[in-house]
Each structure stands twice: as C-alpha cells, then as structure tokens.
Design an enzyme around this catalytic site. Structure first.
Site, PDB file in Angstrom:
ATOM      1  N   ASN A 166       0.810  -1.213   0.000  1.00  9.76           N
ATOM      2  CA  ASN A 166       0.000   0.000   0.000  1.00  9.76           C
ATOM      3  C   ASN A 166       0.844   1.264   0.000  1.00  9.76           C
ATOM      4  O   ASN A 166       0.332   2.352  -0.285  1.00  9.76           O
ATOM      5  CB  ASN A 166      -0.934   0.017   1.215  1.00  9.76           C
ATOM      6  CG  ASN A 166      -2.163  -0.834   1.004  1.00  9.76           C
ATOM      7  OD1 ASN A 166      -2.456  -1.265  -0.106  1.00  9.76           O
ATOM      8  ND2 ASN A 166      -2.886  -1.110   2.073  1.00  9.76           N
ATOM      9  N   ASN A 209      -7.918  -9.702   2.726  1.00 11.18           N
ATOM     10  CA  ASN A 209      -8.856  -8.637   2.377  1.00 11.18           C
ATOM     11  C   ASN A 209     -10.222  -9.182   1.947  1.00 11.18           C
ATOM     12  O   ASN A 209     -10.437 -10.394   1.882  1.00 11.18           O
ATOM     13  CB  ASN A 209      -8.266  -7.722   1.296  1.00 11.18           C
ATOM     14  CG  ASN A 209      -7.966  -8.471   0.004  1.00 11.18           C
ATOM     15  OD1 ASN A 209      -8.656  -9.416  -0.370  1.00 11.18           O
ATOM     16  ND2 ASN A 209      -6.924  -8.046  -0.696  1.00 11.18           N
ATOM     17  N   CYS A 217      -7.181  -1.544   9.975  1.00 11.03           N
ATOM     18  CA  CYS A 217      -6.875  -2.310   8.765  1.00 11.03           C
ATOM     19  C   CYS A 217      -6.653  -1.301   7.653  1.00 11.03           C
ATOM     20  O   CYS A 217      -5.982  -0.285   7.874  1.00 11.03           O
ATOM     21  CB  CYS A 217      -7.973  -3.313   8.454  1.00 11.03           C
ATOM     22  SG  CYS A 217      -9.644  -2.629   8.368  1.00 11.03           S
ATOM     23  N   SER A 218      -7.192  -1.521   6.477  1.00 15.15           N
ATOM     24  CA  SER A 218      -7.013  -0.557   5.389  1.00 15.15           C
ATOM     25  C   SER A 218      -7.986   0.615   5.511  1.00 15.15           C
ATOM     26  O   SER A 218      -7.590   1.774   5.480  1.00 15.15           O
ATOM     27  CB  SER A 218      -7.211  -1.243   4.028  1.00 15.15           C
ATOM     28  OG  SER A 218      -6.227  -2.233   3.827  1.00 15.15           O
ATOM     29  N   ASP A 219      -9.279   0.293   5.659  1.00 16.60           N
ATOM     30  CA  ASP A 219     -10.308   1.322   5.724  1.00 16.60           C
ATOM     31  C   ASP A 219     -10.922   1.473   7.108  1.00 16.60           C
ATOM     32  O   ASP A 219     -11.424   2.530   7.444  1.00 16.60           O
ATOM     33  CB  ASP A 219     -11.413   1.018   4.710  1.00 16.60           C
ATOM     34  CG  ASP A 219     -10.889   1.040   3.282  1.00 16.60           C
ATOM     35  OD1 ASP A 219     -10.314   2.059   2.887  1.00 16.60           O
ATOM     36  OD2 ASP A 219     -11.055   0.037   2.575  1.00 16.60           O
ATOM     37  N   GLY A 220     -10.916   0.411   7.884  1.00 12.91           N
ATOM     38  CA  GLY A 220     -11.405   0.515   9.250  1.00 12.91           C
ATOM     39  C   GLY A 220     -12.816   0.017   9.484  1.00 12.91           C
ATOM     40  O   GLY A 220     -13.310   0.075  10.610  1.00 12.91           O
ATOM     41  N   TRP A 221     -13.490  -0.507   8.451  1.00  8.47           N
ATOM     42  CA  TRP A 221     -14.871  -0.946   8.664  1.00  8.47           C
ATOM     43  C   TRP A 221     -15.083  -2.430   8.350  1.00  8.47           C
ATOM     44  O   TRP A 221     -16.215  -2.898   8.298  1.00  8.47           O
ATOM     45  CB  TRP A 221     -15.842  -0.095   7.851  1.00  8.47           C
ATOM     46  CG  TRP A 221     -15.555   0.006   6.375  1.00  8.47           C
ATOM     47  CD1 TRP A 221     -15.515  -1.015   5.469  1.00  8.47           C
ATOM     48  CD2 TRP A 221     -15.271   1.197   5.642  1.00  8.47           C
ATOM     49  NE1 TRP A 221     -15.226  -0.535   4.218  1.00  8.47           N
ATOM     50  CE2 TRP A 221     -15.074   0.830   4.287  1.00  8.47           C
ATOM     51  CE3 TRP A 221     -15.171   2.557   5.975  1.00  8.47           C
ATOM     52  CZ2 TRP A 221     -14.775   1.755   3.282  1.00  8.47           C
ATOM     53  CZ3 TRP A 221     -14.872   3.470   4.972  1.00  8.47           C
ATOM     54  CH2 TRP A 221     -14.681   3.069   3.643  1.00  8.47           C
ATOM     55  N   ASP A 222     -14.024  -3.181   8.143  1.00  8.57           N
ATOM     56  CA  ASP A 222     -14.155  -4.620   7.876  1.00  8.57           C
ATOM     57  C   ASP A 222     -13.401  -5.450   8.912  1.00  8.57           C
ATOM     58  O   ASP A 222     -13.981  -5.943   9.873  1.00  8.57           O
ATOM     59  CB  ASP A 222     -13.657  -4.935   6.464  1.00  8.57           C
ATOM     60  CG  ASP A 222     -14.559  -4.352   5.388  1.00  8.57           C
ATOM     61  OD1 ASP A 222     -15.777  -4.531   5.482  1.00  8.57           O
ATOM     62  OD2 ASP A 222     -14.034  -3.707   4.464  1.00  8.57           O
ATOM     63  N   ARG A 242     -21.281  -4.546   1.229  1.00  6.10           N
ATOM     64  CA  ARG A 242     -20.733  -5.809   1.696  1.00  6.10           C
ATOM     65  C   ARG A 242     -21.793  -6.908   1.734  1.00  6.10           C
ATOM     66  O   ARG A 242     -21.489  -8.078   1.502  1.00  6.10           O
ATOM     67  CB  ARG A 242     -20.124  -5.643   3.098  1.00  6.10           C
ATOM     68  CG  ARG A 242     -18.908  -4.741   3.152  1.00  6.10           C
ATOM     69  CD  ARG A 242     -17.730  -5.328   2.415  1.00  6.10           C
ATOM     70  NE  ARG A 242     -16.539  -4.499   2.602  1.00  6.10           N
ATOM     71  CZ  ARG A 242     -16.133  -3.552   1.756  1.00  6.10           C
ATOM     72  NH1 ARG A 242     -16.821  -3.339   0.631  1.00  6.10           N
ATOM     73  NH2 ARG A 242     -15.061  -2.841   1.996  1.00  6.10           N
TER      74      ARG A 242
END
Length: 297
Positions: free
Chosen positions: A24, A49, A110-115, A156
């Site tokens: 990233n 991911n 994580c990457s975005d914060g919602w998964d 999702r």
C-alpha cells in the site's frame, strides 16, 4: 480489569498481512513505523482482504450446494473458510492477552477501518468483557462497532444489487464471518453466553432480509439522512419484546466465575463448519431487490 496506567504502553494492531501493508506504500498509504511512533510494537495479524474472503465464501457456497460424498471434508479445507476464521480468532486472542495479561493499550486498524477492524475489536471485547456476552450487551456491541462505526452493509451484504444480478467486487460476507467467529466461541463456552446459537442466526437473517433499518446503510450519517429510525422497523425492539425466546438456560453470567476474560482454542480441530449460516445468507441474498421502497414500512 482497569484502565491502563501507562499512557506510553501502546501496541498497534494492523489486521493486514505485512506484505499487503507494504504494498500500500506504493499508493501513498502504508503503515506505522516503530521508529517514528512512541509505541511498544506494531503487530501484523495476516488477515486477508474482502476479495479473498469473498472467493472463500463462494467456494463454501459451491460446497454446500454440491453433492455430499467422502471428499466433502477435504473440499471444506480447500475453501479456506476455516483457515481465515482461525486467523481472526487467533488475532482476537492476541489482542485480549495484550490488554488483560500485559496491561497495554491497543490500537486496531486495517485498510479502511470498517471490515477487519470491527471483527477484531468486537471479538476481543467479547473475550475480555462478560457484559458483551449478554443479549443486550451483544446488541450494544453491534451498534457501537458495526452500525454506528460505519461497516458498509450496503455493499458488503449486497443490498444495492439488482435482483438476479451478479455480485460485484465490493460484496464480501465480513459480518457473516464475524458471527461465525462468535458462534465458535459460544460453542466452546456455552454457559458464558446469555444467548443461544439461534440468536446469531436470527441476526444474520435480519441483515439479509432488509427488514430493519440498522442493517441497510453504511454509516450513521446515512441512517439519519434516511430517517431510518422512524421509517423502518427496529431490530432491537423486535428482539426485546421476545427476549425470553433466545435466552440460554445454562447461562451462568451472574456468577463470578465468568467475570473475567477467556481464550478460545484456535486449532483446526476446535472449529465446526457453520454451513447452515452460509445457506441462510445466500438464500436471503438471492431474494433482495434494489427498490428501496421494500425496506420501509
């Protein structure tokens, strides 16, 4: 369990595989360096991911819908679903141990914060705090970490898909995977939870049925803009009015023996494949429509 008296004792939990985080950096993102942050350490959990999880789920669906023969067990392993679940639960246990045994503060992302982030924060909270093992406490946890914190239920869970259309690259059963993780913990510590397995299946059904506003949107702002609280049914009210139906008769939450954290067995033999949950999700997914009028009373 009290608060951390040492403000400089912080561990950063990066849910991603380290190689992904390093990749990233090419996009101008990256990860925290212990060299520049006053932290105890940065730990990478190696959780895959949404695209990898979606592929694993689709393989699981094919297995469930396929013929039942002697190769079923090896086919289950080939889906990777249980391996991903094992990684999540191991990570949650590591976080719980850091907080409970090492008395350090933990920052999870994580990457975005919602998964992957709410998966870890929710599961570690359940391991650490018995209040989240009650029916009301578990619902408050879902509200805090998933609904209000901004898990993207719209994409999702496939709520925006047209009837009969193929799933897109933003669909991924992250919330289902979290509930599967909760089920594995409930199975190992059945008397520590006020609710039974049926309660988790009911929540999953509620998510994919599109009957309740809490599970239709991607953040609190969208919920407010759609006036979902006044125009859609409340899942918690529906549950609260019939809460006795989901109570675990063997629940010992009022005893001091459960007022501490616990750690789950995370070896491959400790898990049970909850293919029934996957079937429920896929059946609901097939029934969905893009027309928002169906969502409102």
């Amino acid at each position: 369990m009290g608060t951390n008296p040492n403000p400089n004792s912080l561990v950063i939990i990066d849910a991603r595989p380290k190689a992904n985080a390093m990749g990233n950096q090419v996009l101008g993102k990256g990860f925290e360096s212990e060299e520049f942050y006053n932290v105890r350490k940065v730990m990478f959990m190696g959780m895959e991911n949404i695209h990898v999880i979606r592929d694993s789920f689709m393989k699981m669906r094919e297995l469930v819908n396929g013929k039942k023969d002697s190769t079923r067990l090896s086919s289950l392993e080939a889906t990777g679903w249980m391996k991903h679940l094992q990684t999540i639960l191991k990570s949650a246990c590591q976080i719980a141990e850091l907080v409970d045994h090492d008395a350090v503060s933990v920052l999870i992302h994580c990457s975005d914060g919602w998964d992957r982030t709410p998966q870890l924060s929710s599961l570690s909270s359940i391991l650490l705090d018995p209040k989240y093992r009650s029916i009301e406490g578990f619902w408050k946890l879902l509200e805090k970490e998933w609904i209000l914190a901004g898990h993207n239920f719209t994409t999702r869970c496939g709520h925006s898909l047209k009837r009969g259309s193929a799933i897109n690259d933003q669909f991924s059963p992250i919330f289902l995977q979290f509930l599967d993780g909760v089920y594995q913990i409930v199975r190992q510590f059945p008397t520590a939870f006020e609710f039974r397995e049926e309660f988790l299946i009911l929540i999953l059904d509620a998510v994919y049925s599109c009957r309740y506003g809490q599970f239709l949107f991607s953040c609190e702002k969208e919920l407010v803009a759609a006036t979902a609280h006044s125009h859609t049914a409340s899942f918690w009210k529906a549950i609260h009015n019939n809460i006795a139906s989901f109570v675990n008769a063997g629940y010992t939450g009022n005893r001091k023996s459960t007022e501490h954290s616990f750690f789950v067995a995370t070896n491959e033999y400790a898990f049970v494949a909850t293919v029934g949950n996957v079937l429920v999700a896929m059946d609901r997914l097939k029934q969905q429509t893009i027309h928002s009028e169906r969502f409102f009373l």
